[in-house]
Design a protein around this motif. Structure first.
Motif, PDB file in Angstrom:
ATOM      1  N   ALA A 193       0.703  -1.363   0.005  1.00 16.61           N
ATOM      2  CA  ALA A 193      -0.022  -0.177   0.008  1.00 16.61           C
ATOM      3  C   ALA A 193       1.047   1.162  -0.020  1.00 16.61           C
ATOM      4  O   ALA A 193       0.186   2.558  -0.264  1.00 16.61           O
ATOM      5  CB  ALA A 193      -0.729  -0.203   1.043  1.00 16.61           C
ATOM      6  N   THR A 194       2.270   1.064   0.767  1.00 15.57           N
ATOM      7  CA  THR A 194       2.741   2.677   1.075  1.00 15.57           C
ATOM      8  C   THR A 194       3.676   2.976  -0.194  1.00 15.57           C
ATOM      9  O   THR A 194       3.681   3.531  -0.682  1.00 15.57           O
ATOM     10  CB  THR A 194       4.065   2.270   1.825  1.00 15.57           C
ATOM     11  OG1 THR A 194       3.465   2.260   2.867  1.00 15.57           O
ATOM     12  CG2 THR A 194       4.849   3.874   2.399  1.00 15.57           C
ATOM     13  N   THR A 195       4.189   1.149  -1.307  1.00 18.70           N
ATOM     14  CA  THR A 195       4.707   1.822  -2.165  1.00 18.70           C
ATOM     15  C   THR A 195       3.666   2.318  -3.066  1.00 18.70           C
ATOM     16  O   THR A 195       4.428   3.093  -4.538  1.00 18.70           O
ATOM     17  CB  THR A 195       5.288   0.170  -3.247  1.00 18.70           C
ATOM     18  OG1 THR A 195       6.359  -0.277  -1.226  1.00 18.70           O
ATOM     19  CG2 THR A 195       6.235   0.075  -4.020  1.00 18.70           C
ATOM     20  N   ALA A 196       2.599   2.075  -3.619  1.00 25.90           N
ATOM     21  CA  ALA A 196       0.989   1.821  -4.258  1.00 25.90           C
ATOM     22  C   ALA A 196       1.089   3.688  -4.247  1.00 25.90           C
ATOM     23  O   ALA A 196       0.702   3.785  -4.925  1.00 25.90           O
ATOM     24  CB  ALA A 196       0.409   1.076  -4.318  1.00 25.90           C
ATOM     25  N   HIS A 197       0.787   3.716  -2.982  1.00 25.06           N
ATOM     26  CA  HIS A 197       0.669   5.407  -2.732  1.00 25.06           C
ATOM     27  C   HIS A 197       1.961   6.413  -3.870  1.00 25.06           C
ATOM     28  O   HIS A 197       1.246   6.969  -4.002  1.00 25.06           O
ATOM     29  CB  HIS A 197      -0.260   5.630  -0.726  1.00 25.06           C
ATOM     30  CG  HIS A 197      -0.303   6.732  -0.832  1.00 25.06           C
ATOM     31  ND1 HIS A 197       1.080   7.908  -0.534  1.00 25.06           N
ATOM     32  CD2 HIS A 197      -1.111   7.229  -0.861  1.00 25.06           C
ATOM     33  CE1 HIS A 197       0.180   8.505  -0.174  1.00 25.06           C
ATOM     34  NE2 HIS A 197      -1.413   8.477  -0.808  1.00 25.06           N
ATOM     35  N   ALA A 198       3.233   5.842  -2.504  1.00 22.44           N
ATOM     36  CA  ALA A 198       4.023   6.917  -3.408  1.00 22.44           C
ATOM     37  C   ALA A 198       4.291   7.044  -5.030  1.00 22.44           C
ATOM     38  O   ALA A 198       3.991   7.997  -5.185  1.00 22.44           O
ATOM     39  CB  ALA A 198       5.351   6.178  -2.953  1.00 22.44           C
TER      40      ALA A 198
END
Length: 125
Positions: free
Chosen positions: A30-35
């Motif tokens: 989720a963090t990678t996709a958000h960035a």
């Protein structure tokens, strides 16, 4: 009977370890996709729009052909589609994380698909 209890405890510990690992992977996804989605929205797409606007100015000044202008517009549309895809991957990863933190069972196939989609797009822009 004690051996059954030990086996059950070992299965429980294994389940806890896999659940924690699953939660870490989901949060990381989720963090990678958000960035990635933010980068497309804040940097990549606006830059491509500026390039298309510049190509239009050059076309109006008869410095480039209509084909070069169309190529610039096509590039902008491709980046816009990539931004939509990145935003969708973020929404999927955020939904998986929300479901996991709410206690809903998330199937391994859903998690592996979310991890594959985020790792497959790692090399993009």
């Amino acid at each position: 009977w004690p051996s059954k209890a030990r086996a059950a405890a070992a299965r429980c510990q294994d389940l806890v370890a896999r659940t924690r690992s699953h939660a870490r992977a989901t949060a990381r996804s989720a963090t990678t996709a958000h960035a990635r989605a933010r980068r497309y929205t804040d940097v990549v797409l606006p830059e491509q729009r500026r390039a298309t606007a510049e190509a239009l100015r050059q076309y109006n000044g008869m410095q480039i052909s209509v084909f070069a202008l169309l190529a610039a517009r096509r590039s902008e549309l491709e980046v816009a589609l990539e931004e939509i895809s990145a935003t969708q991957r973020y929404a999927d990863a955020a939904a998986a994380l929300s479901a996991l933190t709410a206690g809903a069972p998330v199937s391994e196939s859903v998690m592996s698909r979310a991890n594959l989609s985020s790792s497959a797009s790692e090399g993009a822009h």
